[in-house]
Design an enzyme around this catalytic site. Structure first.
Site, PDB file in Angstrom:
ATOM      1  N   ASP A  47       0.523  -0.901  -0.495  1.00  0.00           N
ATOM      2  CA  ASP A  47       0.261  -0.238  -0.074  1.00  0.00           C
ATOM      3  C   ASP A  47       1.282   0.955  -0.220  1.00  0.00           C
ATOM      4  O   ASP A  47       1.819   1.326   0.929  1.00  0.00           O
ATOM      5  CB  ASP A  47      -0.947  -0.061   1.335  1.00  0.00           C
ATOM      6  CG  ASP A  47      -1.634   1.311   0.746  1.00  0.00           C
ATOM      7  OD1 ASP A  47      -1.671   2.364   0.662  1.00  0.00           O
ATOM      8  OD2 ASP A  47      -3.643   0.628   1.594  1.00  0.00           O
ATOM      9  N   LEU A  78       1.254   2.816   2.929  1.00  0.00           N
ATOM     10  CA  LEU A  78       2.070   2.919   4.055  1.00  0.00           C
ATOM     11  C   LEU A  78       1.216   2.146   5.344  1.00  0.00           C
ATOM     12  O   LEU A  78      -0.459   1.855   5.194  1.00  0.00           O
ATOM     13  CB  LEU A  78       3.307   3.116   4.595  1.00  0.00           C
ATOM     14  CG  LEU A  78       4.781   2.968   3.644  1.00  0.00           C
ATOM     15  CD1 LEU A  78       5.415   4.208   4.415  1.00  0.00           C
ATOM     16  CD2 LEU A  78       4.367   1.352   3.785  1.00  0.00           C
ATOM     17  N   LEU A  79       1.055   1.989   6.530  1.00  0.00           N
ATOM     18  CA  LEU A  79      -0.289   2.043   7.681  1.00  0.00           C
ATOM     19  C   LEU A  79      -0.983   3.755   7.820  1.00  0.00           C
ATOM     20  O   LEU A  79      -0.824   4.549   7.874  1.00  0.00           O
ATOM     21  CB  LEU A  79       0.836   2.050   9.014  1.00  0.00           C
ATOM     22  CG  LEU A  79      -0.383   1.679  10.129  1.00  0.00           C
ATOM     23  CD1 LEU A  79      -1.201   0.951   9.823  1.00  0.00           C
ATOM     24  CD2 LEU A  79       0.768   1.338  11.299  1.00  0.00           C
ATOM     25  N   HIS A  80      -2.563   2.950   7.708  1.00  0.00           N
ATOM     26  CA  HIS A  80      -2.961   4.712   7.585  1.00  0.00           C
ATOM     27  C   HIS A  80      -4.506   3.368   8.182  1.00  0.00           C
ATOM     28  O   HIS A  80      -4.428   2.603   8.399  1.00  0.00           O
ATOM     29  CB  HIS A  80      -3.880   4.362   6.122  1.00  0.00           C
ATOM     30  CG  HIS A  80      -3.592   3.884   5.191  1.00  0.00           C
ATOM     31  ND1 HIS A  80      -5.002   3.271   4.842  1.00  0.00           N
ATOM     32  CD2 HIS A  80      -2.881   3.136   4.403  1.00  0.00           C
ATOM     33  CE1 HIS A  80      -4.766   3.125   4.048  1.00  0.00           C
ATOM     34  NE2 HIS A  80      -3.884   2.214   3.578  1.00  0.00           N
ATOM     35  N   GLY A  81      -5.352   4.321   8.439  1.00  0.00           N
ATOM     36  CA  GLY A  81      -6.758   3.939   8.943  1.00  0.00           C
ATOM     37  C   GLY A  81      -7.658   1.664   8.261  1.00  0.00           C
ATOM     38  O   GLY A  81      -7.800   1.884   8.929  1.00  0.00           O
TER      39      GLY A  81
END
Length: 166
Positions: free
Chosen positions: A12, A15-18
């Site tokens: 993705d 990267l890190l998201h909701g």
């Protein structure tokens, strides 16, 4: 050395998201999100990037930020209780992990945005020759690579889509 308990691997670009926390984290059963990304681990804006991603994790997951090489070097030392969600932002990094011995068997592709020189093969995925090469390298090592934005969608083979879109 033990085989790490990798429960999910996802590409993705964000990267890190909701969506990772709410959708994929729960779907995978992970308790640790490993952001394998050189910039997020050691880049000039790493502290800023990490703060935002830790906030996105909502305290529900342990979060680690490792470079690609550090991931290769230490993942075999993971505790069997760690259910690891490996998160990268491009296929080249996942291919490097696989070629470095990280036991990834499936790579879920979420968001790879359109940029100059890329072609859109799916609503959320655009690729260039470098990306296709990375997917081919993974497949050659036995990794299944599928596009699936959310768990309720049907997985689509990345290479079949990429080669049919030429």
């Amino acid at each position: 050395m033990t085989t790490p308990n990798i429960v999910w691997t996802r590409i993705d670009e964000r990267l890190l998201h909701g969506q990772i926390r709410i959708t994929w984290g729960k779907h995978s059963g992970a308790n640790l999100i490993l952001v394998a990304n050189d910039d997020a681990a050691d880049g000039p804006n790493a502290a800023f990037m990490q703060a935002g991603m830790k906030a996105s994790a909502g305290g529900e997951y342990a979060v680690r930020f490792f470079s690609i090489q550090k991931t290769i070097d230490v993942i075999s030392k993971a505790s069997p209780q760690q259910k690891i969600f490996v998160l990268c932002n491009n296929p080249t990094d996942v291919a490097r992990l696989v070629e470095g011995g990280v036991p990834i068997t499936h790579c879920n592709v979420g968001n790879m945005h359109y940029h100059e020189g890329k072609r859109q093969i799916n609503k959320t995925v655009s690729v260039d020759d470098k990306d296709i090469n990375a997917f081919e390298r993974m497949v050659a090592k036995g990794v299944t690579c599928t596009i699936q934005n959310t768990p309720d969608q049907k997985p689509i083979n990345v290479l079949e889509l990429a080669t049919s879109a030429v």
